[in-house]
Design an enzyme around this catalytic site. Sequence first.
Site, PDB file in Angstrom:
ATOM      1  N   GLN A 102       0.840  -1.200   0.000  1.00  0.00           N
ATOM      2  CA  GLN A 102       0.000   0.000   0.000  1.00  0.00           C
ATOM      3  C   GLN A 102       0.872   1.246   0.000  1.00  0.00           C
ATOM      4  O   GLN A 102       1.782   1.357   0.828  1.00  0.00           O
ATOM      5  CB  GLN A 102      -0.882  -0.014   1.247  1.00  0.00           C
ATOM      6  CG  GLN A 102      -1.835   1.162   1.338  1.00  0.00           C
ATOM      7  CD  GLN A 102      -2.485   1.225   2.708  1.00  0.00           C
ATOM      8  OE1 GLN A 102      -1.831   1.014   3.714  1.00  0.00           O
ATOM      9  NE2 GLN A 102      -3.768   1.502   2.738  1.00  0.00           N
ATOM     10  N   GLY A 103       0.625   2.162  -0.918  1.00  0.00           N
ATOM     11  CA  GLY A 103       1.361   3.416  -0.957  1.00  0.00           C
ATOM     12  C   GLY A 103       0.445   4.578  -0.627  1.00  0.00           C
ATOM     13  O   GLY A 103      -0.028   5.280  -1.524  1.00  0.00           O
ATOM     14  N   SER A 128       0.729   6.509   2.996  1.00  0.00           N
ATOM     15  CA  SER A 128       1.479   7.458   3.823  1.00  0.00           C
ATOM     16  C   SER A 128       2.744   7.922   3.110  1.00  0.00           C
ATOM     17  O   SER A 128       3.369   7.160   2.374  1.00  0.00           O
ATOM     18  CB  SER A 128       1.894   6.811   5.146  1.00  0.00           C
ATOM     19  OG  SER A 128       0.777   6.600   5.956  1.00  0.00           O
ATOM     20  N   GLU A 186      -9.809  -1.886   5.241  1.00  0.00           N
ATOM     21  CA  GLU A 186      -8.661  -2.087   6.129  1.00  0.00           C
ATOM     22  C   GLU A 186      -9.078  -2.104   7.594  1.00  0.00           C
ATOM     23  O   GLU A 186      -8.606  -2.901   8.385  1.00  0.00           O
ATOM     24  CB  GLU A 186      -7.632  -0.970   5.894  1.00  0.00           C
ATOM     25  CG  GLU A 186      -6.485  -0.989   6.896  1.00  0.00           C
ATOM     26  CD  GLU A 186      -5.413   0.053   6.590  1.00  0.00           C
ATOM     27  OE1 GLU A 186      -5.501   0.719   5.553  1.00  0.00           O
ATOM     28  OE2 GLU A 186      -4.487   0.171   7.400  1.00  0.00           O
TER      29      GLU A 186
END
Lengths: 357, 398
Positions: free
Chosen positions: B127-128, B130, B246
Amino acid sequence: MTRHLAKIALTEMQAELRDQAMRFCADKSPIATVRKLLTLEIGFDAAVWAEMAALGWLGIAVPEEFEGLGLELADLVPVVEAMGKHLMNAPFVSTTLAAQAILSGGSDAQMAAWLPKLASGTIATVALFEPSGAWDLDAVDGVSKTFVMDMDVAEIVVTTVKFEGETRLALIPRDRITARRETIIDEMKRSYSFNVPEVSKADLMPHEHTAVTLDRIELVANLLQAAELSGAAMACVDYTVDYLKTRKQFGKVIGAFQALKHPTVDAFVDSEGARSLLYAAATHCEKQGEGEIAVRMANAKAEGALSYAADRSIQFHGGFGFTYDCDAQLYRRKAMFAASQFGDAAFHRARLAELLL
Amino acid sequence: MISVEEFAQQADAWFAEHTPRDVPFMMPLTFMEVGTDEQFDFLRDWQNKVYRAGYLGAHWPEVYGGGGLTQAHQDAATRAMRNNHAPIMLNAIGIGWAGPLILDTGSEAEKRRYLPGILSADDIWCQGFSEPDNGSDLGNAQLKAVKDGDAYVLNGSKIWTTQGNYAKYMILLARTNMDAPNKYAGLSFFLSPMRIPGVETTKIRKLTGEFGFTQTFFTDARISADCLMGAEGEGWKVAMRTLEYERGARGGQAGGYTISQTDPMEVVCLAKRAKRNGKPALEDPVMRDRLMVQIIEAQAMMANRERAKISPLVSEYPFALPMLSKLQFTEYARETGELALELEGAQSGYYVGEDASRENGYWQRSYLNAFSATIGGGTSQIQRNIIGEHVLGLPKTK
């Protein structure tokens, strides 16, 4: 190990009863009425009580052979939860505890004489606590009783006495007792103390059921206390949230401040957990041995949830929170008084530790 | 279709037989703790094996690699995993976040292309979201995606990329419009390949001293324009939906679990063996009380999950229970780890690798790692904002 005790069952009847009770209590117990009753000697509205009886609520957990509805303890929970949510006082729990005591430990004649009456609205109560302040219901001197709820309006009292050196349960008519009203921290309730009068054999309940009946009263009392506190915790969070949405300081609605928002969310999370444990306790309370686990967990959690929610509610109302007019004190006092009856949260955890660890 | 009961029995028997025991390395308790190749290879094989046995994605459509059964079937399989204390599923972002997102909102081509590899663990996802300067303020993400013909060119960096060094794909939130009317409107969402020129990962050393996350650097990395998910400028909406998966606020995940639950009874076992003041810690009344607080909290979380299924009992705030579960669960896990360390008394001073420590520093590591969940996926403080604002209706914190 206790996973299966987290399962929740809700019958259609219970769902309907919950809706009905929530509507009824909202209608009959607006905050103005709660406030008015604080100052009255009787502490509840007799006309509302008559309506509750007419709805059959006093007979919920009384078998049909004694003119009750023949339902279960779980079916009492929606009613008491709704009463707790709307701060509605009525001798419902007192009468229910007395009825359950007679059902568990009374003779056939005592059951036949009293249960149909209690199921239709005759008020009764239990007198189990003594001035020593212990929560151990077996530790009985039998001299005097304290924290006897709704005594003045009861026709009959189920109490523990010493008879020929033995701890026994007795049914004593109200008119043989001289009671004194006690000043207690929860001003919505009515509590009395009395000196135990001379008891004759005819007053006694059969001795073979004493221990099991005391356990039964404790279980029902804890279940219904969890319901009352859990309902009140929901309402207390709502009450705080309403204020945080309207009060302005520094040009802002104060609910925008995280210092107030975050603890309020924590109180909400606690009260949601308490609700879930309450419904789980209702589902499992009749299970031999395990019922006590589910019920004590629910009560410990509910007391903690309401105590925290109400404590923060006083604080977050600021100066108004310090006044008698702010309802936060009603919730805080309710939690404090509940903690003094049948064991506080730490007491329940200690008992649970004995059962589980 | 096989009945749920029969499926549950088969699953239980399968996990009883196949769940690996006594592995020669520290088994990661969460997908964020996969720090060595040995751990990674082991868990990838395990997920693949579970999938091939039919116990992952059992309810996803067969055409996308699933089992074609129902949610109840997958729930039964997940319960069987738990009951047998099976290792976690590795491909957390695939099966829990990207997978349901693609399944619910993706194009037919995207579903066929991505979903089978997610289940089999052949394609690891990361996951990109933050960035080093934009964590809780996710809407301010600055990684640039500039359209160039039929490609986007990426420049910037993402951080806390779990399994970034192993991943084949990334769900990526990037800025496609610098002149948008507000910060959210400039964002777009991509299903972006990782093994391309211009994408590099650097491992980040965690507070435990171990690895498990990377920082990911993008330098003129070109990705095909069809990596865009949803429309340009709708990235925030897609990202918010992803966060709901999530945090468990929205269903559809492939099943299994990617974080082992801390069972309070494990702490009770510890309390029986650990000594305080010359006696088993379990006899200490203060410790008994604190253990009961944790046990009751664990019970409340289980009861919350049960109540969430019964609509008349959640009518006041219908979405509250799924929305608060992340906050409640992660804080509970952190507190339980902390309590375990206190129970260890003098031995709490040892650390992983010390022979004299209890269980090779299991609780020391577990407590420190617990912060990954109270910080990652939106910190507990952000969770309280979300619950306060979206459930209780309190005014927004600006």
